[in-house]
Design a protein around this motif. Sequence first.
Motif, PDB file in Angstrom:
ATOM      1  N   LEU A  35       0.841  -1.204   0.000  1.00 51.77           N
ATOM      2  CA  LEU A  35       0.000   0.000   0.000  1.00 51.77           C
ATOM      3  C   LEU A  35       0.877   1.255   0.000  1.00 51.77           C
ATOM      4  N   HIS A  36       1.888   1.248   0.864  1.00 45.28           N
ATOM      5  CA  HIS A  36       2.832   2.375   0.910  1.00 45.28           C
ATOM      6  C   HIS A  36       3.447   2.592  -0.478  1.00 45.28           C
ATOM      7  N   ALA A  37       3.908   1.515  -1.086  1.00 45.42           N
ATOM      8  CA  ALA A  37       4.600   1.631  -2.371  1.00 45.42           C
ATOM      9  C   ALA A  37       3.655   2.133  -3.467  1.00 45.42           C
ATOM     10  N   ILE A  58       7.992 -10.801  -2.971  1.00 42.90           N
ATOM     11  CA  ILE A  58       9.318 -11.269  -3.406  1.00 42.90           C
ATOM     12  C   ILE A  58      10.390 -10.653  -2.512  1.00 42.90           C
ATOM     13  N   ARG A  59      10.257  -9.375  -2.323  1.00 42.88           N
ATOM     14  CA  ARG A  59      11.202  -8.622  -1.523  1.00 42.88           C
ATOM     15  C   ARG A  59      11.288  -9.218  -0.111  1.00 42.88           C
ATOM     16  N   GLU A  60      10.127  -9.542   0.449  1.00 43.85           N
ATOM     17  CA  GLU A  60      10.096 -10.052   1.805  1.00 43.85           C
ATOM     18  C   GLU A  60      10.615 -11.479   1.890  1.00 43.85           C
ATOM     19  N   LEU A  97       1.037   4.100  -3.111  1.00 41.65           N
ATOM     20  CA  LEU A  97       0.788   5.531  -2.924  1.00 41.65           C
ATOM     21  C   LEU A  97       2.031   6.353  -3.257  1.00 41.65           C
ATOM     22  N   ILE A  98       3.178   5.845  -2.841  1.00 40.40           N
ATOM     23  CA  ILE A  98       4.437   6.521  -3.166  1.00 40.40           C
ATOM     24  C   ILE A  98       4.617   6.570  -4.678  1.00 40.40           C
ATOM     25  N   GLY A  99       4.243   5.468  -5.340  1.00 45.59           N
ATOM     26  CA  GLY A  99       4.339   5.423  -6.795  1.00 45.59           C
ATOM     27  C   GLY A  99       3.509   6.536  -7.418  1.00 45.59           C
ATOM     28  N   GLN A 109      19.826  -0.235  -8.968  1.00 40.94           N
ATOM     29  CA  GLN A 109      18.954  -1.184  -9.669  1.00 40.94           C
ATOM     30  C   GLN A 109      17.563  -1.221  -9.020  1.00 40.94           C
ATOM     31  N   ARG A 110      17.559  -1.268  -7.705  1.00 39.80           N
ATOM     32  CA  ARG A 110      16.254  -1.272  -7.025  1.00 39.80           C
ATOM     33  C   ARG A 110      15.491   0.009  -7.310  1.00 39.80           C
ATOM     34  N   LEU A 111      16.216   1.118  -7.321  1.00 38.23           N
ATOM     35  CA  LEU A 111      15.543   2.396  -7.565  1.00 38.23           C
ATOM     36  C   LEU A 111      14.882   2.386  -8.945  1.00 38.23           C
ATOM     37  N   VAL A 160      13.708  -0.149 -10.531  1.00 33.36           N
ATOM     38  CA  VAL A 160      12.470  -0.938 -10.447  1.00 33.36           C
ATOM     39  C   VAL A 160      11.351  -0.094  -9.846  1.00 33.36           C
ATOM     40  N   TRP A 161      11.645   0.581  -8.716  1.00 34.10           N
ATOM     41  CA  TRP A 161      10.583   1.348  -8.047  1.00 34.10           C
ATOM     42  C   TRP A 161      10.108   2.518  -8.881  1.00 34.10           C
ATOM     43  N   LEU A 162      11.029   3.157  -9.597  1.00 34.27           N
ATOM     44  CA  LEU A 162      10.603   4.293 -10.425  1.00 34.27           C
ATOM     45  C   LEU A 162       9.723   3.797 -11.571  1.00 34.27           C
ATOM     46  N   MET A 186      12.856 -12.830   0.136  1.00 32.44           N
ATOM     47  CA  MET A 186      14.310 -12.863   0.049  1.00 32.44           C
ATOM     48  C   MET A 186      14.946 -12.434   1.366  1.00 32.44           C
ATOM     49  N   ARG A 187      14.321 -11.471   2.011  1.00 34.55           N
ATOM     50  CA  ARG A 187      14.892 -11.014   3.268  1.00 34.55           C
ATOM     51  C   ARG A 187      14.652 -12.042   4.377  1.00 34.55           C
ATOM     52  N   ALA A 188      13.401 -12.512   4.472  1.00 32.19           N
ATOM     53  CA  ALA A 188      13.064 -13.443   5.545  1.00 32.19           C
ATOM     54  C   ALA A 188      13.897 -14.713   5.435  1.00 32.19           C
ATOM     55  N   GLU A 193      19.011   2.349   3.075  1.00 32.29           N
ATOM     56  CA  GLU A 193      18.796   1.842   4.425  1.00 32.29           C
ATOM     57  C   GLU A 193      18.507   0.335   4.394  1.00 32.29           C
ATOM     58  N   HIS A 194      17.614  -0.048   3.505  1.00 31.83           N
ATOM     59  CA  HIS A 194      17.237  -1.452   3.390  1.00 31.83           C
ATOM     60  C   HIS A 194      18.452  -2.303   2.997  1.00 31.83           C
ATOM     61  N   THR A 195      19.242  -1.788   2.089  1.00 36.53           N
ATOM     62  CA  THR A 195      20.414  -2.539   1.620  1.00 36.53           C
ATOM     63  C   THR A 195      21.446  -2.694   2.732  1.00 36.53           C
ATOM     64  N   THR A 229      17.081   6.937  -0.304  1.00 37.91           N
ATOM     65  CA  THR A 229      17.496   6.751   1.083  1.00 37.91           C
ATOM     66  C   THR A 229      16.911   5.473   1.691  1.00 37.91           C
ATOM     67  N   TRP A 230      15.637   5.227   1.444  1.00 43.14           N
ATOM     68  CA  TRP A 230      15.029   4.027   2.016  1.00 43.14           C
ATOM     69  C   TRP A 230      15.671   2.773   1.433  1.00 43.14           C
ATOM     70  N   ILE A 231      16.016   2.838   0.162  1.00 45.57           N
ATOM     71  CA  ILE A 231      16.648   1.656  -0.443  1.00 45.57           C
ATOM     72  C   ILE A 231      18.043   1.464   0.149  1.00 45.57           C
TER      73      ILE A 231
HETATM   74  C1  HEM Z   1       8.198  10.632  -0.600  1.00 44.95           C
HETATM   75  C2  HEM Z   1       8.489   9.898   0.388  1.00 44.95           C
HETATM   76  C3  HEM Z   1       8.876   8.440   0.301  1.00 44.95           C
HETATM   77  C4  HEM Z   1       9.337   7.708  -0.750  1.00 44.95           C
HETATM   78  C5  HEM Z   1       9.573   8.175  -2.181  1.00 44.95           C
HETATM   79  C6  HEM Z   1       9.526   6.353  -0.267  1.00 44.95           C
HETATM   80  C7  HEM Z   1       9.990   5.318  -1.051  1.00 44.95           C
HETATM   81  C8  HEM Z   1      10.282   4.059  -0.583  1.00 44.95           C
HETATM   82  C9  HEM Z   1      10.882   3.003  -1.359  1.00 44.95           C
HETATM   83  C10 HEM Z   1      11.298   3.103  -2.811  1.00 44.95           C
HETATM   84  C11 HEM Z   1      11.033   1.934  -0.558  1.00 44.95           C
HETATM   85  C12 HEM Z   1      11.598   0.566  -0.958  1.00 44.95           C
HETATM   86  C13 HEM Z   1      12.954   0.276  -0.397  1.00 44.95           C
HETATM   87  C14 HEM Z   1      13.505  -1.012  -0.946  1.00 44.95           C
HETATM   88  O1  HEM Z   1      12.779  -1.825  -1.517  1.00 44.95           O
HETATM   89  O2  HEM Z   1      14.707  -1.242  -0.794  1.00 44.95           O
HETATM   90  C15 HEM Z   1      10.495   2.304   0.725  1.00 44.95           C
HETATM   91  C16 HEM Z   1      10.447   1.474   1.811  1.00 44.95           C
HETATM   92  C17 HEM Z   1       9.945   1.837   3.028  1.00 44.95           C
HETATM   93  N1  HEM Z   1       9.417   3.064   3.381  1.00 44.95           N
HETATM   94 FE1  HEM Z   1       9.144   4.639   2.173  1.00 44.95          FE
HETATM   95  N2  HEM Z   1       9.189   6.300   1.046  1.00 44.95           N
HETATM   96  C18 HEM Z   1       8.799   7.556   1.437  1.00 44.95           C
HETATM   97  C19 HEM Z   1       8.407   7.960   2.694  1.00 44.95           C
HETATM   98  C20 HEM Z   1       8.336   7.116   3.766  1.00 44.95           C
HETATM   99  C21 HEM Z   1       8.009   7.526   5.124  1.00 44.95           C
HETATM  100  C22 HEM Z   1       7.708   8.947   5.570  1.00 44.95           C
HETATM  101  C23 HEM Z   1       8.040   6.412   5.885  1.00 44.95           C
HETATM  102  C24 HEM Z   1       7.785   6.275   7.363  1.00 44.95           C
HETATM  103  C25 HEM Z   1       6.660   6.507   7.885  1.00 44.95           C
HETATM  104  C26 HEM Z   1       8.389   5.306   5.036  1.00 44.95           C
HETATM  105  C27 HEM Z   1       8.514   4.006   5.449  1.00 44.95           C
HETATM  106  C28 HEM Z   1       9.060   2.997   4.703  1.00 44.95           C
HETATM  107  C29 HEM Z   1       9.360   1.692   5.219  1.00 44.95           C
HETATM  108  C30 HEM Z   1       9.153   1.217   6.637  1.00 44.95           C
HETATM  109  C31 HEM Z   1       9.913   0.958   4.168  1.00 44.95           C
HETATM  110  C32 HEM Z   1      10.364  -0.499   4.222  1.00 44.95           C
HETATM  111  C33 HEM Z   1      11.801  -0.607   4.609  1.00 44.95           C
HETATM  112  C34 HEM Z   1      12.183  -2.066   4.713  1.00 44.95           C
HETATM  113  O3  HEM Z   1      11.410  -2.931   4.305  1.00 44.95           O
HETATM  114  O4  HEM Z   1      13.295  -2.334   5.208  1.00 44.95           O
HETATM  115  N3  HEM Z   1       8.562   5.766   3.758  1.00 44.95           N
HETATM  116  N4  HEM Z   1      10.050   3.598   0.686  1.00 44.95           N
END
Ligand code: HEM
Lengths: 334, 476
Positions: free
Chosen positions: A23-25, A285-287, A27-29, A175-177, A179-181, A289-291, A146-148, A142-144
């Motif tokens: 759902l997050h992804a 898929i993402r989960e 909406l972010i998309g 590469q992940r970026l 995909v997400w874009l 691989m991590r789990a 962090e995840h990496t 940044t989130w990618i």
């Molecule tokens: C415009 C703002 C944002 C964008 C473009 C964005 C984008 C993304 C993307 C691309 C990922 C995937 C990372 C990956 O697969 O490696 C991700 C994961 C995630 N994002 Fe966002 N995000 C945004 C804001 C937020 C905010 C504000 C939060 C916190 C409330 C959040 C929480 C998360 C979480 C928890 C994950 C999963 C991390 C994980 O599984 O390790 N994101 N986000």
Amino acid sequence: MSLFDDLGGRGGYLLLLVLTFALHALLIGFVLGAAAWATVRALRGGDDPIAGVSRDWLPFGLGAAITAGVAPLLLVQVLYQHRMYTATLLLSHRFMAIVPVLIAGFYLLYLGKSERVQAWNRVRRLLVHGGALAAFVFVAWTWIEEHTLASASPEVWVAHYAEGRLVHRDPVIAQRLVVWLGLAGTAYAVGTAWLGGTLAGNAGMRRLGAVGLGGLTVALGGAGALAWTYGNDVAATAGRAVVLAALAVVAAGFGFLLLAGGKLRAGRRLATAGVIVLFVAVSAIRESMRAHRVEWRGTLDGAQGLPLFLLFVVLGVVAIVWCARLVRRHLDRV
Amino acid sequence: MDPTTYPVNDFGPAMRGMVIGAVGILHVFLAQFAIGGGFVLTYFQWMAGRGVPDARRFLDSFFKYLVLVSFVTGAMTGVAMWLTTIQVSPRTIGLMVDEFHWIWAAEWCCFTVEIVAGYMFLRWGQRLPDRVRLRLLVTYSSASFLSLFWVNGILSWQLTPGSWLTSGDIWAGFFNPSFWPSLFYRTAVSSTLGALAAIAVINTMDVSRAERHALIARASRLLVPMAAMPVLGLWYVAVIPADSRAWITGGSVAMSMFLALAAGASLLIGAYALIGIWWRHLYVSGATAALLLALAFGATAAGEFVREGARKPYTIRQVLFSNSITPAEVVRLRRDGSVTDDPYPLRDAVRYPNAQLVLGARVVRAQCSACHTMKGANALVHLGGGWSMDQLRLNIAKLQLTKAFMPPFAGPAIEVEAVAQLVAWEAAGAPRQWPVSDDPAVLAQIGRWLDEAGIAPSPERAVSRPRGETPVEVQP
Ligand code: HEM
């Protein structure tokens, strides 16, 4: 899928994580796509109905996306606590930068929506819309990152700390970026087809269909690169989700083709279904691989309070549906 | 890697607690403002439905501000709060998440409803009849109040975990001794902030003076709950642990000062409301309202500071010390060393002339850096740099007796000596040469001091048994 087998324990958390992250992804998309469309529009000058719809819905889209992000944020802490926290600490200010950047991006969206800004010249409009887009791409990166880093080995963490680095580099991040874009393009096309369908007209729908197809192509390209990097790991750990994703790509692709060909209703429905399934599958898929790599934290087995959460899910859905119907009924009357 | 080991960042001259303090205060202020804003909106909408003039106009202009300030910054500082808490004490937030994640998940449902209902009002509110608007706002403000309800239980649990400690029942932990006073107190604060912000907004509206006056008089009704704040505050202070109470009411100069500041600022606002608005029917200008809001911010800041401080030496009372060591772990660390398993090297190891000082720096990073820096805020060099070596050794070995709000030292004698040497070396201006101190007689003396101090926190902060951990034996 073995991932979700134990629904009373780990499987339940994983399932929730997969669904809320999807759902997050989604909406972010939409947010990334809408910000990109608004930027391109500003670059070319003039205006079009799709850009108008995008600007109009962007602030709410971002608010909803952030809210939706809080749920996976909680679940990631539950499931992968030590890894997630370690990565957050190692990236330190570099990670925390997403907070001011997002606040700035948020205000730029409100600004970009105002009539005053639409009267501005092209350069200034470009700064507003492009600034927001840049902010969101930065946050995605940044989130990618962090995840990496969270998925890396303790040796990588120790070296990162010892050198006092703030950024983590890994070819996988780009590469992940990609995909997400690419996926963002599909979410945006579908979302806008619903929000602005009547305004955009047939020509607009065709363009949205093309955006969706383009997004799928980019995402597939990125996925190919990723599969190359990860090798057999993907098929071995996420076999079924990969099949599901492939089916979803076909459905979505077909839907976008219909849309591009002017078949609005059928195309929109099919593309929407395909895209939603695709996001869930990619999230799974993402989960998987991590789990696969991280052990289960048995300490959670006695966690209390699940009934409360389930109750509030129901109450929340009821409240939202009730409000939506209330508003809709009265708006129709006006 | 041991899942309780985390890399520790250096925030320069600021200590880690200050960072969370700053973000935390801003977040609490904005969040409470958003909740109070919900009360204001609902109240004015209710009046609009009953035909009070200008109520609807006020609503539409107030809501814009609420959205711009509190939706955006409030929601974002909420996320920031999560991320900052991780930066400051991953183990604390980790334990809280493990224990209460389903409650937090329920809170997330409320938060989602709040955002959706709020946006519906923003987007379509102008075109809706009063009755529907009221329903949307009631949904919006109930959801935001429920968020406070859930989070309040988890936060108050940190200081007063109550019978959760023995039963492990999360509802016992949630409805802990300070749950109700702090819920009511925060509700009153929210209402006050909402009213003050409303008054500030009314001043920007283009209405006649008389109409403005009438609106302000109505908004100031939401200041009424302030009257209960002194009683609620006393109730809160009465239920917190005796030592925390003693500390904030005189035991610590800084704490007492901040407590006085919070109380004083709140009193000023209350006095102004009473005398100015109700009794003398004074006209509240925008500048005055802004000033009152600033005072309220000061009161919030001071209050949060006191609340954070009152928990020391714990972040979760009787479960986790401020330096992320549990009472039960102290036994093991006294034997095995507190940094033996810490895989993260020092970034500036070359600075130190010998291995003992490196050990000292690692111990300080692990055990002291949550509350001290070497030379910046609450600096070890300023506190102990002037002492003799034996004074240093004694006071560090008996840390919890030196100051009751410090945890017991969690390492063997060689670590105490290493820290003492480090402080002395830094106080001497960090010379290039420094002898290693390994006199067995000194270490034996430190060992005796450690034993005398025992591993329990300062006597008035006795350890009872946290869930799932074996009883802590106090050394003779
Ligand atoms: C415009 C703002 C944002 C964008 C473009 C964005 C984008 C993304 C993307 C691309 C990922 C995937 C990372 C990956 O697969 O490696 C991700 C994961 C995630 N994002 Fe966002 N995000 C945004 C804001 C937020 C905010 C504000 C939060 C916190 C409330 C959040 C929480 C998360 C979480 C928890 C994950 C999963 C991390 C994980 O599984 O390790 N994101 N986000």
